[in-house]
Scaffold this motif. Structure first.
Motif, mmCIF file in Angstrom:
data_model
loop_
_atom_site.group_PDB
_atom_site.id
_atom_site.type_symbol
_atom_site.label_atom_id
_atom_site.label_comp_id
_atom_site.label_asym_id
_atom_site.label_seq_id
_atom_site.Cartn_x
_atom_site.Cartn_y
_atom_site.Cartn_z
ATOM 1 N N LEU A 175 13.290 -6.199 -0.652
ATOM 2 C CA LEU A 175 12.998 -4.379 -1.580
ATOM 3 C C LEU A 175 11.412 -4.414 -2.290
ATOM 4 O O LEU A 175 11.250 -5.533 -2.931
ATOM 5 C CB LEU A 175 14.489 -4.107 -2.387
ATOM 6 C CG LEU A 175 14.081 -3.197 -3.784
ATOM 7 C CD1 LEU A 175 14.331 -1.872 -3.397
ATOM 8 C CD2 LEU A 175 15.149 -3.844 -4.755
ATOM 9 N N VAL A 176 10.983 -3.278 -2.136
ATOM 10 C CA VAL A 176 9.487 -3.593 -2.659
ATOM 11 C C VAL A 176 9.664 -2.678 -4.372
ATOM 12 O O VAL A 176 10.509 -1.658 -4.605
ATOM 13 C CB VAL A 176 8.899 -2.602 -2.270
ATOM 14 C CG1 VAL A 176 7.346 -2.533 -3.140
ATOM 15 C CG2 VAL A 176 9.027 -3.358 -0.439
ATOM 16 N N ILE A 177 9.554 -3.443 -5.393
ATOM 17 C CA ILE A 177 9.321 -2.923 -7.324
ATOM 18 C C ILE A 177 8.653 -2.773 -7.479
ATOM 19 O O ILE A 177 7.662 -3.509 -7.529
ATOM 20 C CB ILE A 177 10.922 -4.197 -7.507
ATOM 21 C CG1 ILE A 177 12.011 -4.438 -7.329
ATOM 22 C CG2 ILE A 177 11.008 -3.561 -8.969
ATOM 23 C CD1 ILE A 177 12.536 -5.801 -7.675
ATOM 24 N N SER B 242 2.346 4.056 -10.153
ATOM 25 C CA SER B 242 3.256 3.122 -10.515
ATOM 26 C C SER B 242 2.126 1.919 -10.033
ATOM 27 O O SER B 242 1.104 2.224 -9.085
ATOM 28 C CB SER B 242 4.431 3.367 -8.852
ATOM 29 O OG SER B 242 2.880 3.543 -8.274
ATOM 30 N N TYR B 243 3.076 1.069 -10.176
ATOM 31 C CA TYR B 243 2.334 -0.493 -9.427
ATOM 32 C C TYR B 243 3.497 -1.328 -9.032
ATOM 33 O O TYR B 243 4.670 -1.622 -9.560
ATOM 34 C CB TYR B 243 1.110 -0.804 -10.562
ATOM 35 C CG TYR B 243 2.134 -0.894 -11.907
ATOM 36 C CD1 TYR B 243 2.303 -3.402 -12.718
ATOM 37 C CD2 TYR B 243 2.190 -0.498 -13.034
ATOM 38 C CE1 TYR B 243 3.437 -3.148 -13.301
ATOM 39 C CE2 TYR B 243 3.006 -1.353 -14.078
ATOM 40 C CZ TYR B 243 3.318 -2.799 -14.461
ATOM 41 O OH TYR B 243 3.779 -2.742 -15.550
ATOM 42 N N ILE B 244 2.883 -2.507 -8.085
ATOM 43 C CA ILE B 244 4.288 -3.112 -7.684
ATOM 44 C C ILE B 244 4.825 -4.004 -9.079
ATOM 45 O O ILE B 244 3.448 -5.172 -9.099
ATOM 46 C CB ILE B 244 4.199 -4.195 -6.831
ATOM 47 C CG1 ILE B 244 3.280 -2.483 -5.409
ATOM 48 C CG2 ILE B 244 4.741 -5.314 -5.728
ATOM 49 C CD1 ILE B 244 2.628 -3.362 -4.405
ATOM 50 N N THR B 245 5.978 -4.719 -9.016
ATOM 51 C CA THR B 245 6.141 -5.236 -10.208
ATOM 52 C C THR B 245 7.080 -6.238 -9.784
ATOM 53 O O THR B 245 8.062 -6.519 -9.056
ATOM 54 C CB THR B 245 6.353 -4.992 -11.616
ATOM 55 O OG1 THR B 245 6.141 -5.759 -12.718
ATOM 56 C CG2 THR B 245 7.167 -3.906 -11.582
ATOM 57 N N ILE C 260 0.635 -0.790 -0.084
ATOM 58 C CA ILE C 260 0.041 0.179 0.253
ATOM 59 C C ILE C 260 0.887 1.123 0.033
ATOM 60 O O ILE C 260 0.961 2.390 -0.470
ATOM 61 C CB ILE C 260 -0.788 -0.129 1.012
ATOM 62 C CG1 ILE C 260 -1.796 -1.099 1.019
ATOM 63 C CG2 ILE C 260 -1.483 1.317 1.349
ATOM 64 C CD1 ILE C 260 -2.902 -1.564 1.923
ATOM 65 N N LEU C 261 2.044 0.872 0.631
ATOM 66 C CA LEU C 261 3.043 2.835 0.672
ATOM 67 C C LEU C 261 3.357 2.681 -0.389
ATOM 68 O O LEU C 261 3.603 3.923 -1.344
ATOM 69 C CB LEU C 261 3.657 2.127 1.986
ATOM 70 C CG LEU C 261 2.909 2.533 3.060
ATOM 71 C CD1 LEU C 261 4.568 2.037 4.428
ATOM 72 C CD2 LEU C 261 2.732 3.846 3.556
ATOM 73 N N LYS D 83 -9.050 -2.489 1.375
ATOM 74 C CA LYS D 83 -7.488 -1.198 0.958
ATOM 75 C C LYS D 83 -7.554 -2.345 -0.506
ATOM 76 O O LYS D 83 -7.526 -3.136 -0.361
ATOM 77 C CB LYS D 83 -6.366 -1.744 1.934
ATOM 78 C CG LYS D 83 -6.805 -0.609 3.085
ATOM 79 C CD LYS D 83 -5.947 -0.575 3.892
ATOM 80 C CE LYS D 83 -5.633 0.689 4.694
ATOM 81 N NZ LYS D 83 -4.708 0.606 5.908
ATOM 82 N N ASN D 84 -7.446 -1.187 -0.873
ATOM 83 C CA ASN D 84 -6.084 -2.786 -2.499
ATOM 84 C C ASN D 84 -4.919 -1.794 -2.449
ATOM 85 O O ASN D 84 -4.729 -1.222 -2.149
ATOM 86 C CB ASN D 84 -7.554 -2.083 -3.603
ATOM 87 C CG ASN D 84 -8.901 -2.803 -3.374
ATOM 88 O OD1 ASN D 84 -8.961 -3.656 -2.900
ATOM 89 N ND2 ASN D 84 -10.034 -1.899 -3.398
#
Length: 205
Positions: free
Chosen positions: A90-92, A70-73, A61-62, A132-133
């Motif tokens: 690491l959040v990519i 952006s989107y997580i990938t 969410i952060l 939450k989404n």
């Protein structure tokens, strides 16, 4: 203080100001909440509740909040879909804006750049709990994005080796939507994404 407790685990400045509307000097109150550890400033305008509230924050969410669109990938999304065994710290994310890396008190967030033409393809709105989404790449999109991030991979052999190192789950191949992947490939127009599709279609991994 009751109003602060009613905040979600992750929130922005506007929501915080609304929660503190009863205070004459909300900015002073915010500084006090940060000093006491009741809230933690992730970056300018983005906060999480302190540990004693018992509301764990969600890094995904952060990631959507910190920098957008952006989107997580990449490996982060593949781990979310249980396609790789490793836990990814690491959040990519992928964005159409400038490349960015944020070092924050709650972790490291990396944003790579992708073409606008493929940005919305294969991106899902997934339930993150607590109503939450999150925006996250589908398995197909995550693989294509990850391949596009490997400029040094220029042969099928190198791509097979790369996919082998990821230790993808044995059952992932049959679940892939190759029609979607071809659409993403055509939008990317990058050799490494084409190599990915060639390897997967030939069941080389």
């Amino acid at each position: 203080m009751k109003k602060v407790i009613q905040l979600p685990a992750e929130f922005d400045y506007n929501l915080l100001i609304q929660a503190l509307e009863g205070y004459k000097k909300p900015r002073d109150k915010i500084r006090g909440l940060i000093s006491s550890g009741e809230i933690l400033r992730v970056k300018k305008g983005i906060y999480v509740l302190g540990k004693h509230y018992g509301k764990p924050y969600n890094k995904f969410i952060l990631a959507n909040l910190i920098y957008g669109p952006s989107y997580i990938t990449g490996q982060t999304a593949l781990a979310f879909w249980n396609m790789i065994p490793e836990r990814v710290e690491l959040v990519i994310s992928l964005t159409t804006k400038r490349k960015k890396i944020f070092e924050t008190p709650v972790g490291r967030f990396s944003y790579v750049v992708g073409p606008e033409k493929v940005f919305g393809l294969g991106v899902r709105l997934e339930d993150a709990g607590s109503r939450k989404n999150i925006l996250i790449a589908s398995p197909e999109k995550a693989l294509c994005d990850l391949a596009a991030m490997q400029p040094n991979i220029i042969t099928q052999k190198a791509m097979r080796e790369f996919l082998g190192l990821m230790r993808l789950d044995d059952h992932f191949h049959n679940a892939l939507d190759f029609t979607l992947m071809k659409e993403i490939r055509d939008g990317y127009r990058r050799k490494n994404v084409k190599l990915l599709l060639d390897c997967l279609e030939r069941s080389d991994v």
